[in-house]
Write a protein that holds these residues in place. Structure first.
Motif, mmCIF file in Angstrom:
data_model
loop_
_atom_site.group_PDB
_atom_site.id
_atom_site.type_symbol
_atom_site.label_atom_id
_atom_site.label_comp_id
_atom_site.label_asym_id
_atom_site.label_seq_id
_atom_site.Cartn_x
_atom_site.Cartn_y
_atom_site.Cartn_z
ATOM 1 N N GLU A 1 18.816 48.120 0.530
ATOM 2 C CA GLU A 1 19.192 46.861 -0.116
ATOM 3 C C GLU A 1 18.801 45.691 0.789
ATOM 4 O OE1 GLU A 1 23.253 46.722 -1.293
ATOM 5 O OE2 GLU A 1 23.143 48.522 -2.564
ATOM 6 N N ASP A 2 18.200 44.672 0.168
ATOM 7 C CA ASP A 2 17.818 43.450 0.881
ATOM 8 C C ASP A 2 17.054 43.776 2.152
ATOM 9 O OD1 ASP A 2 17.588 40.760 1.195
ATOM 10 O OD2 ASP A 2 19.612 40.443 1.969
ATOM 11 N N TYR A 3 15.984 44.552 1.998
ATOM 12 C CA TYR A 3 15.237 45.073 3.139
ATOM 13 C C TYR A 3 14.651 43.961 3.998
ATOM 14 C CZ TYR A 3 11.875 47.907 5.729
ATOM 15 O OH TYR A 3 11.164 48.518 6.713
ATOM 16 N N ASP A 4 14.209 42.866 3.389
ATOM 17 C CA ASP A 4 13.591 41.779 4.156
ATOM 18 C C ASP A 4 14.570 40.632 4.437
ATOM 19 O OD1 ASP A 4 13.884 40.707 1.678
ATOM 20 O OD2 ASP A 4 11.766 40.203 1.373
ATOM 21 N N SER B 1 17.550 37.361 -0.093
ATOM 22 C CA SER B 1 18.255 37.720 -1.323
ATOM 23 C C SER B 1 17.489 37.318 -2.576
ATOM 24 C CB SER B 1 19.642 37.058 -1.343
ATOM 25 O OG SER B 1 19.525 35.649 -1.234
ATOM 26 N N ASP B 2 16.488 36.454 -2.430
ATOM 27 C CA ASP B 2 15.698 36.046 -3.591
ATOM 28 C C ASP B 2 14.618 37.060 -3.942
ATOM 29 O OD1 ASP B 2 17.126 33.689 -3.840
ATOM 30 O OD2 ASP B 2 15.803 32.609 -2.448
ATOM 31 N N THR B 3 14.415 38.040 -3.084
ATOM 32 C CA THR B 3 13.401 39.069 -3.326
ATOM 33 C C THR B 3 14.076 40.346 -3.803
ATOM 34 O OG1 THR B 3 12.002 38.157 -1.572
ATOM 35 C CG2 THR B 3 11.532 40.404 -2.309
ATOM 36 N N ASP B 4 13.565 40.918 -4.894
ATOM 37 C CA ASP B 4 14.109 42.169 -5.413
ATOM 38 C C ASP B 4 13.435 43.326 -4.686
ATOM 39 O OD1 ASP B 4 15.269 44.177 -6.808
ATOM 40 O OD2 ASP B 4 14.198 43.823 -8.694
#
Length: 222
Positions: free
Chosen positions: A39-42, A45-48
């Motif tokens: 979850e939220d790898y990068d 939070s705006d990236t799925d």
């Protein structure tokens, strides 16, 4: 690779040392499959970028005791993620923990590599010194500097390691080539890029003092 060449030559030459020692060969294998939720790898939070994956790691190897205090170890490894064999599953790409990636290319012979390949010479000349030459794991203390990354896909080093156990203190000396940049192979044609390898020269000691332990070390990373 260098480790494979060294180990292969030793397997050929060392039986002459066996004498009356009966060579003993044992095999080993390990298969690990687990579920990972990303979850939220990068950290954006705006990236799925959430995903559910099933990474696997398979290891098979052998340990050949060729003579007293002489052994050769081989381990082959393959790793990846379940469901990435064909078609659209390969579009998953890959992700990594540290330096170990889970490839999205699927399982094929190109994913099988020499994980370990080394010779172990223990109690050299009746001394307290052991010598390991080739490709192998290095785990020291809490693995802050040197560890086998067994939670991921493992970590091995190409080089040599000498270890001495002196009772209440021990010494560990290491040399490892961690990045070979001398040439790359494109098909059957090697292309030279100059000699700018990265290597590690390190010494680590442990002293038992009463109820505590002192563990000084020095690392030269070139």
């Amino acid at each position: 690779c260098l480790a494979a060449i060294v180990a292969a030559l030793l397997v050929t030459a060392l039986p002459a040392l066996a004498g009356h020692h009966e060579p003993k060969v044992t095999t080993n294998g390990d298969l690990r499959i687990r579920f990972d939720r990303i979850e939220d790898y990068d950290f954006d939070s705006d990236t799925d970028d959430n995903a559910n994956v099933w990474p696997y790691r398979a290891v098979i190897g052998l340990n050949a005791e060729l003579a007293d205090n002489v052994a050769v170890v081989f381990d082959l490894q393959a790793f990846g993620t379940l469901g990435n064999q064909f078609g659209p599953q390969g579009a998953l790409g890959g992700y990594s923990y540290g330096s170990n990636s889970f490839s999205g290319s699927g399982f094929d012979i190109d994913n099988v590599d020499l994980y370990q390949g080394y010779i172990a010479l223990t109690e050299l000349g009746g001394s307290d010194w052991d010598l390991y030459v080739g490709r192998g794991e290095i785990s020291i203390g809490n693995e802050l500097h040197f560890g086998d990354n067994d939670f991921g896909n493992g970590r091995t080093f190409d080089g040599a390691r000498a270890m001495a156990d002196m009772g209440n203190w021990d010494l560990d000396l290491m040399f490892a080539n961690v990045n070979e940049t001398g040439f790359l192979n494109f098909g059957s044609s090697p292309v030279a890029f100059g000699d700018d390898d990265s290597w590690i020269l390190a010494a680590h000691a442990t002293f038992e003092m009463g109820d505590g332990t002192i563990a000084p070390y020095i690392i030269n990373w070139r």
